[in-house]
Design a protein around this motif. Structure first.
Motif, mmCIF file in Angstrom:
data_model
loop_
_atom_site.group_PDB
_atom_site.id
_atom_site.type_symbol
_atom_site.label_atom_id
_atom_site.label_comp_id
_atom_site.label_asym_id
_atom_site.label_seq_id
_atom_site.Cartn_x
_atom_site.Cartn_y
_atom_site.Cartn_z
ATOM 1 N N VAL A 1 0.852 -1.199 0.000
ATOM 2 C CA VAL A 1 0.000 0.000 0.000
ATOM 3 C C VAL A 1 0.887 1.247 0.000
ATOM 4 O O VAL A 1 0.617 2.214 -0.726
ATOM 5 C CB VAL A 1 -0.988 -0.018 1.178
ATOM 6 C CG1 VAL A 1 -1.648 1.336 1.373
ATOM 7 C CG2 VAL A 1 -2.053 -1.097 0.947
ATOM 8 N N LEU A 2 1.955 1.227 0.798
ATOM 9 C CA LEU A 2 2.910 2.343 0.793
ATOM 10 C C LEU A 2 3.479 2.542 -0.605
ATOM 11 O O LEU A 2 3.558 3.671 -1.101
ATOM 12 C CB LEU A 2 4.039 2.085 1.798
ATOM 13 C CG LEU A 2 5.213 3.068 1.758
ATOM 14 C CD1 LEU A 2 4.762 4.478 2.112
ATOM 15 C CD2 LEU A 2 6.322 2.598 2.694
ATOM 16 N N PHE A 3 3.872 1.446 -1.257
ATOM 17 C CA PHE A 3 4.386 1.551 -2.620
ATOM 18 C C PHE A 3 3.360 2.199 -3.547
ATOM 19 O O PHE A 3 3.667 3.131 -4.284
ATOM 20 C CB PHE A 3 4.786 0.175 -3.179
ATOM 21 C CG PHE A 3 5.117 0.230 -4.648
ATOM 22 C CD1 PHE A 3 6.357 0.671 -5.064
ATOM 23 C CD2 PHE A 3 4.180 -0.125 -5.606
ATOM 24 C CE1 PHE A 3 6.661 0.762 -6.422
ATOM 25 C CE2 PHE A 3 4.466 -0.039 -6.960
ATOM 26 C CZ PHE A 3 5.716 0.408 -7.368
ATOM 27 N N GLY A 4 2.132 1.693 -3.512
ATOM 28 C CA GLY A 4 1.097 2.220 -4.405
ATOM 29 C C GLY A 4 0.797 3.686 -4.151
ATOM 30 O O GLY A 4 0.649 4.473 -5.093
ATOM 31 N N LEU A 5 0.720 4.051 -2.891
ATOM 32 C CA LEU A 5 0.410 5.436 -2.546
ATOM 33 C C LEU A 5 1.551 6.372 -2.950
ATOM 34 O O LEU A 5 1.308 7.419 -3.564
ATOM 35 C CB LEU A 5 0.128 5.530 -1.045
ATOM 36 C CG LEU A 5 -0.370 6.861 -0.523
ATOM 37 C CD1 LEU A 5 -1.641 7.303 -1.256
ATOM 38 C CD2 LEU A 5 -0.642 6.753 0.971
ATOM 39 N N ALA A 6 2.785 5.998 -2.628
ATOM 40 C CA ALA A 6 3.929 6.832 -3.021
ATOM 41 C C ALA A 6 4.024 6.934 -4.539
ATOM 42 O O ALA A 6 4.261 8.018 -5.092
ATOM 43 C CB ALA A 6 5.220 6.263 -2.436
ATOM 44 N N THR A 7 3.821 5.826 -5.215
ATOM 45 C CA THR A 7 3.852 5.819 -6.678
ATOM 46 C C THR A 7 2.812 6.780 -7.235
ATOM 47 O O THR A 7 3.108 7.598 -8.120
ATOM 48 C CB THR A 7 3.612 4.398 -7.214
ATOM 49 O OG1 THR A 7 4.676 3.556 -6.760
ATOM 50 C CG2 THR A 7 3.546 4.365 -8.736
ATOM 51 N N ALA A 8 1.595 6.697 -6.728
ATOM 52 C CA ALA A 8 0.505 7.534 -7.235
ATOM 53 C C ALA A 8 0.771 9.019 -6.999
ATOM 54 O O ALA A 8 0.578 9.838 -7.908
ATOM 55 C CB ALA A 8 -0.804 7.121 -6.569
#
Length: 157
Positions: free
Chosen positions: A135-142
């Motif tokens: 989730v951290l990856f997805g949020l930072a990516t977005a």
């Protein structure tokens, strides 16, 4: 679409760095004990004897290189998805994207490859940790992709 994919690449790079920092910091603080990067290193060693051939540092470098390439690829995938859903909330889409990567990659594929033991056997605490990192990856990516896309779009004007 290309602009979103480039923005996604930059976002994926940032997301990969954010998760690597979070895993290392979590281990150093004693909060995280069994992180996926360590699982990846162990898997590489089982499959190819990397510690014997490359040493600990070489095995870590190889795993981090693979993690970085995956982050770039998944970032580009996020960019392609965002191009199809331009009006959605980046935070919501990024969170869902990260959770989806966890469901497919960690809960689905990783146990079949022998990287993890499977989420049921891992237990709820470890599964939650793994989900949280994705989730951290997805949020930072977005969030980084959103900012990068805005800058790329502004530079075309």
């Amino acid at each position: 679409m290309i602009r979103w994919m480039v923005a996604g690449l930059l976002g994926g790079l940032a997301g990969g760095v954010a998760t690597s920092v979070a895993m290392k910091g979590g281990r150093q603080a004693g909060l995280l004990h069994d992180t996926l990067d360590r699982r990846g290193e162990d898997w590489l060693d089982r499959m190819a004897g990397t510690r014997r051939r490359l040493g600990e540092a070489g095995t870590t470098l190889l795993e981090q290189s693979g993690h970085g390439m995956a982050s770039l690829a998944f970032g580009a995938g996020y960019g392609a998805l965002r191009a199809q859903l331009p009006h959605g909330s980046p935070a919501l889409l990024g969170t869902a994207y990260g959770a989806g990567l966890y469901a497919v990659g960690i809960a689905g594929i990783a146990p079949r490859l022998g990287i993890t033991e499977g989420e049921r056997r891992a237990g709820p605490a470890l599964a939650a940790q793994r989900l949280g990192m994705h989730v951290l990856f997805g949020l930072a990516t977005a969030l980084v992709a959103e900012a990068a896309h805005a800058r790329l779009s502004a530079s075309d004007r």
